[in-house]
Design a protein around this motif. Structure first.
Motif, PDB file in Angstrom:
ATOM      1  N   LEU A  48       0.844  -1.186   0.000  1.00  0.00           N
ATOM      2  CA  LEU A  48       0.000   0.000   0.000  1.00  0.00           C
ATOM      3  C   LEU A  48       0.883   1.240   0.000  1.00  0.00           C
ATOM      4  N   SER A  49       0.400   2.322  -0.602  1.00  0.00           N
ATOM      5  CA  SER A  49       1.203   3.546  -0.669  1.00  0.00           C
ATOM      6  C   SER A  49       1.502   4.113   0.712  1.00  0.00           C
ATOM      7  N   SER A  50       0.639   3.837   1.696  1.00  0.00           N
ATOM      8  CA  SER A  50       0.868   4.362   3.040  1.00  0.00           C
ATOM      9  C   SER A  50       2.113   3.765   3.682  1.00  0.00           C
ATOM     10  N   MET A  51       2.596   2.655   3.166  1.00  0.00           N
ATOM     11  CA  MET A  51       3.800   2.027   3.716  1.00  0.00           C
ATOM     12  C   MET A  51       5.087   2.586   3.116  1.00  0.00           C
ATOM     13  N   ALA A  52       4.968   3.454   2.109  1.00  0.00           N
ATOM     14  CA  ALA A  52       6.146   3.953   1.413  1.00  0.00           C
ATOM     15  C   ALA A  52       7.155   4.642   2.333  1.00  0.00           C
ATOM     16  N   PRO A  53       6.725   5.496   3.283  1.00  0.00           N
ATOM     17  CA  PRO A  53       7.730   6.124   4.159  1.00  0.00           C
ATOM     18  C   PRO A  53       8.534   5.115   4.971  1.00  0.00           C
ATOM     19  N   MET A  54       7.957   3.966   5.248  1.00  0.00           N
ATOM     20  CA  MET A  54       8.647   2.917   5.983  1.00  0.00           C
ATOM     21  C   MET A  54       9.549   2.105   5.057  1.00  0.00           C
ATOM     22  N   LEU A  55       9.044   1.754   3.879  1.00  0.00           N
ATOM     23  CA  LEU A  55       9.752   0.817   3.018  1.00  0.00           C
ATOM     24  C   LEU A  55      10.802   1.453   2.119  1.00  0.00           C
ATOM     25  N   ALA A  56      10.523   2.637   1.595  1.00  0.00           N
ATOM     26  CA  ALA A  56      11.438   3.228   0.619  1.00  0.00           C
ATOM     27  C   ALA A  56      12.866   3.358   1.156  1.00  0.00           C
ATOM     28  N   PRO A  57      13.076   3.871   2.388  1.00  0.00           N
ATOM     29  CA  PRO A  57      14.452   3.947   2.892  1.00  0.00           C
ATOM     30  C   PRO A  57      15.124   2.587   3.022  1.00  0.00           C
ATOM     31  N   GLU A  58      14.343   1.550   3.359  1.00  0.00           N
ATOM     32  CA  GLU A  58      14.925   0.222   3.500  1.00  0.00           C
ATOM     33  C   GLU A  58      15.287  -0.368   2.135  1.00  0.00           C
ATOM     34  N   LEU A  59      14.461  -0.099   1.139  1.00  0.00           N
ATOM     35  CA  LEU A  59      14.781  -0.560  -0.213  1.00  0.00           C
ATOM     36  C   LEU A  59      16.067   0.087  -0.717  1.00  0.00           C
ATOM     37  N   ILE A  60      16.235   1.370  -0.423  1.00  0.00           N
ATOM     38  CA  ILE A  60      17.447   2.073  -0.841  1.00  0.00           C
ATOM     39  C   ILE A  60      18.664   1.504  -0.117  1.00  0.00           C
ATOM     40  N   ALA A  61      18.516   1.247   1.184  1.00  0.00           N
ATOM     41  CA  ALA A  61      19.625   0.681   1.959  1.00  0.00           C
ATOM     42  C   ALA A  61      19.999  -0.706   1.430  1.00  0.00           C
ATOM     43  N   PHE A  62      19.000  -1.506   1.070  1.00  0.00           N
ATOM     44  CA  PHE A  62      19.269  -2.835   0.534  1.00  0.00           C
ATOM     45  C   PHE A  62      19.978  -2.737  -0.812  1.00  0.00           C
ATOM     46  N   GLN A  63      19.559  -1.799  -1.636  1.00  0.00           N
ATOM     47  CA  GLN A  63      20.196  -1.624  -2.942  1.00  0.00           C
ATOM     48  C   GLN A  63      21.647  -1.177  -2.798  1.00  0.00           C
ATOM     49  N   GLN A  64      21.935  -0.376  -1.789  1.00  0.00           N
ATOM     50  CA  GLN A  64      23.313   0.052  -1.572  1.00  0.00           C
ATOM     51  C   GLN A  64      24.226  -1.124  -1.228  1.00  0.00           C
ATOM     52  N   LEU A  65      23.655  -2.148  -0.600  1.00  0.00           N
ATOM     53  CA  LEU A  65      24.424  -3.359  -0.321  1.00  0.00           C
ATOM     54  C   LEU A  65      24.622  -4.211  -1.570  1.00  0.00           C
ATOM     55  N   HIS A  66      23.720  -4.039  -2.540  1.00  0.00           N
ATOM     56  CA  HIS A  66      23.748  -4.854  -3.768  1.00  0.00           C
ATOM     57  C   HIS A  66      23.601  -3.920  -4.971  1.00  0.00           C
ATOM     58  N   PRO A  67      24.674  -3.235  -5.360  1.00  0.00           N
ATOM     59  CA  PRO A  67      24.589  -2.199  -6.400  1.00  0.00           C
ATOM     60  C   PRO A  67      24.156  -2.703  -7.771  1.00  0.00           C
ATOM     61  N   ASP A  68      24.228  -4.012  -8.024  1.00  0.00           N
ATOM     62  CA  ASP A  68      23.799  -4.535  -9.320  1.00  0.00           C
ATOM     63  C   ASP A  68      22.290  -4.783  -9.366  1.00  0.00           C
ATOM     64  N   LEU A  69      21.611  -4.487  -8.280  1.00  0.00           N
ATOM     65  CA  LEU A  69      20.179  -4.745  -8.181  1.00  0.00           C
ATOM     66  C   LEU A  69      19.382  -3.523  -8.648  1.00  0.00           C
ATOM     67  N   VAL A  70      18.350  -3.765  -9.445  1.00  0.00           N
ATOM     68  CA  VAL A  70      17.403  -2.716  -9.840  1.00  0.00           C
ATOM     69  C   VAL A  70      16.140  -2.903  -9.005  1.00  0.00           C
ATOM     70  N   ILE A  71      15.729  -1.843  -8.291  1.00  0.00           N
ATOM     71  CA  ILE A  71      14.542  -1.900  -7.440  1.00  0.00           C
ATOM     72  C   ILE A  71      13.341  -1.341  -8.187  1.00  0.00           C
ATOM     73  N   ARG A  72      12.235  -2.082  -8.150  1.00  0.00           N
ATOM     74  CA  ARG A  72      10.945  -1.570  -8.620  1.00  0.00           C
ATOM     75  C   ARG A  72       9.978  -1.663  -7.445  1.00  0.00           C
ATOM     76  N   TYR A  73       9.465  -0.508  -7.023  1.00  0.00           N
ATOM     77  CA  TYR A  73       8.569  -0.460  -5.869  1.00  0.00           C
ATOM     78  C   TYR A  73       7.194  -0.013  -6.350  1.00  0.00           C
ATOM     79  N   LEU A  74       6.225  -0.905  -6.301  1.00  0.00           N
ATOM     80  CA  LEU A  74       4.882  -0.665  -6.832  1.00  0.00           C
ATOM     81  C   LEU A  74       3.911  -0.486  -5.677  1.00  0.00           C
ATOM     82  N   THR A  75       3.215   0.654  -5.657  1.00  0.00           N
ATOM     83  CA  THR A  75       2.269   0.926  -4.580  1.00  0.00           C
ATOM     84  C   THR A  75       0.874   1.124  -5.154  1.00  0.00           C
ATOM     85  N   GLY A  76      -0.120   1.000  -4.296  1.00  0.00           N
ATOM     86  CA  GLY A  76      -1.499   1.204  -4.730  1.00  0.00           C
ATOM     87  C   GLY A  76      -2.415   0.206  -4.051  1.00  0.00           C
ATOM     88  N   ASP A  77      -3.717   0.379  -4.279  1.00  0.00           N
ATOM     89  CA  ASP A  77      -4.710  -0.489  -3.666  1.00  0.00           C
ATOM     90  C   ASP A  77      -4.875  -1.805  -4.422  1.00  0.00           C
TER      91      ASP A  77
END
Length: 292
Positions: free
Chosen positions: A99-128
């Motif tokens: 859900l989009s309401s979880m974005a403030p919680m998840l987005a920073p963690e996705l970025i932190a995870f990507q920094q550990l794995h620079p070859d990874l492309v993140i796609r974050y899909l939100t919505g109902d």
């Protein structure tokens, strides 16, 4: 399907949107790409793409092919990694939905995870809309409420979302503090526009105040929270959401009736892939430090 080259070609065209892009990735001439697309469409008897000046846009059938081929591609990549002894590699695309309401919680963690794995492309899909894991629309889904029951999904409890009532300081200055349930008819509330909302806190609110007291109504929680912060009334935040907004004043303590469980959901075919397992472990560890 007799010709997997055609499937692979259609997958790359759907993913990249152009014949030239697919040709470059596949290492073939663009004429070969066009021939493969024409051949697979003729064999299936459906149009997989709409052709236009900017490239190729998948039709609904093309999107179905893309989802299934993406899941298959992930599985083959995992197999190749194991065969080559590269079982710990985390690369490619990781698709996460919530859900989009979880974005403030998840987005920073996705970025932190990507920094550990620079070859990874993140796609974050939100919505109902519930993105369909069985079609490869996402690798990991975070869902709230009752435990998901779709077949072939691996469902794990993640967190309990403890909710409390909050208002902005400007609202409190104008209307005062909320003094228990008996005082609720003297206040204004922000709630869901959908009277059939399944959220436990929304059901509780409608059971304890008259309709006219829910003076500001929204179709999604993100907008509702913006309205609370702007002074429209009292509304619900999780404790971790409220922790990031020092202007909020807690108006009522959390109640068990308002608590909703967050679930981590993956499809059984992709659950054991390296990137999914690595992300699940990472997210569970990071969540230990979130406000309870």
């Amino acid at each position: 399907m007799d010709n997997w080259d055609e499937v692979r070609t259609a997958f790359q065209v759907a993913r990249l949107g152009t014949v030239s892009g697919a040709a470059e990735v596949l290492g073939v001439h663009h004429a070969t790409v066009i021939r493969h697309i024409d051949a697979i469409e003729g064999r299936l008897g459906v149009k997989l793409f709409q052709r236009h000046a900017r490239g190729y846009t998948p039709t609904e059938s093309g999107l179905d092919l893309l989802r299934v081929a993406q899941a298959t591609d992930d599985q083959f990549s995992q197999l190749v990694g194991r065969l080559k002894g590269q079982g710990d590699e985390v690369s490619g695309e990781l698709v996460v939905t919530s859900l989009s309401s979880m974005a403030p919680m998840l987005a920073p963690e996705l970025i932190a995870f990507q920094q550990l794995h620079p070859d990874l492309v993140i796609r974050y899909l939100t919505g109902d809309r519930l993105f369909r894991l069985e079609y490869g629309e996402a690798h990991v889904a975070l869902r709230a409420g009752a435990a998901p029951e779709q077949p072939d999904n691996v469902v794990q409890p993640f967190l309990s979302q403890r909710m409390a009532m909050f208002a902005s300081k400007s609202y409190v200055e104008q209307h005062g503090m909320l003094n228990g349930v008996e005082d609720m008819q003297n206040h204004r509330f922000v709630g869901a526009d959908n009277s059939e909302s399944r959220a436990p806190f929304e059901r509780w609110l409608r059971a304890n105040v008259s309709e006219d007291r829910i003076a500001f109504r929204c179709s999604d929680r993100t907008t509702a929270q913006e309205a609370v912060q702007a002074g429209a009334g009292i509304g619900f935040f999780t404790l971790w959401e409220a922790a990031g907004h020092p202007d909020l004043v807690q108006m009522m303590e959390p109640k068990d009736d308002w608590t909703a469980t967050l679930w981590l959901v993956t499809h059984v075919d992709l659950h054991r892939t390296n990137k999914v397992q690595a992300f699940l472990s990472f997210l569970k560890d990071r969540a230990k430090s979130w406000p309870a």
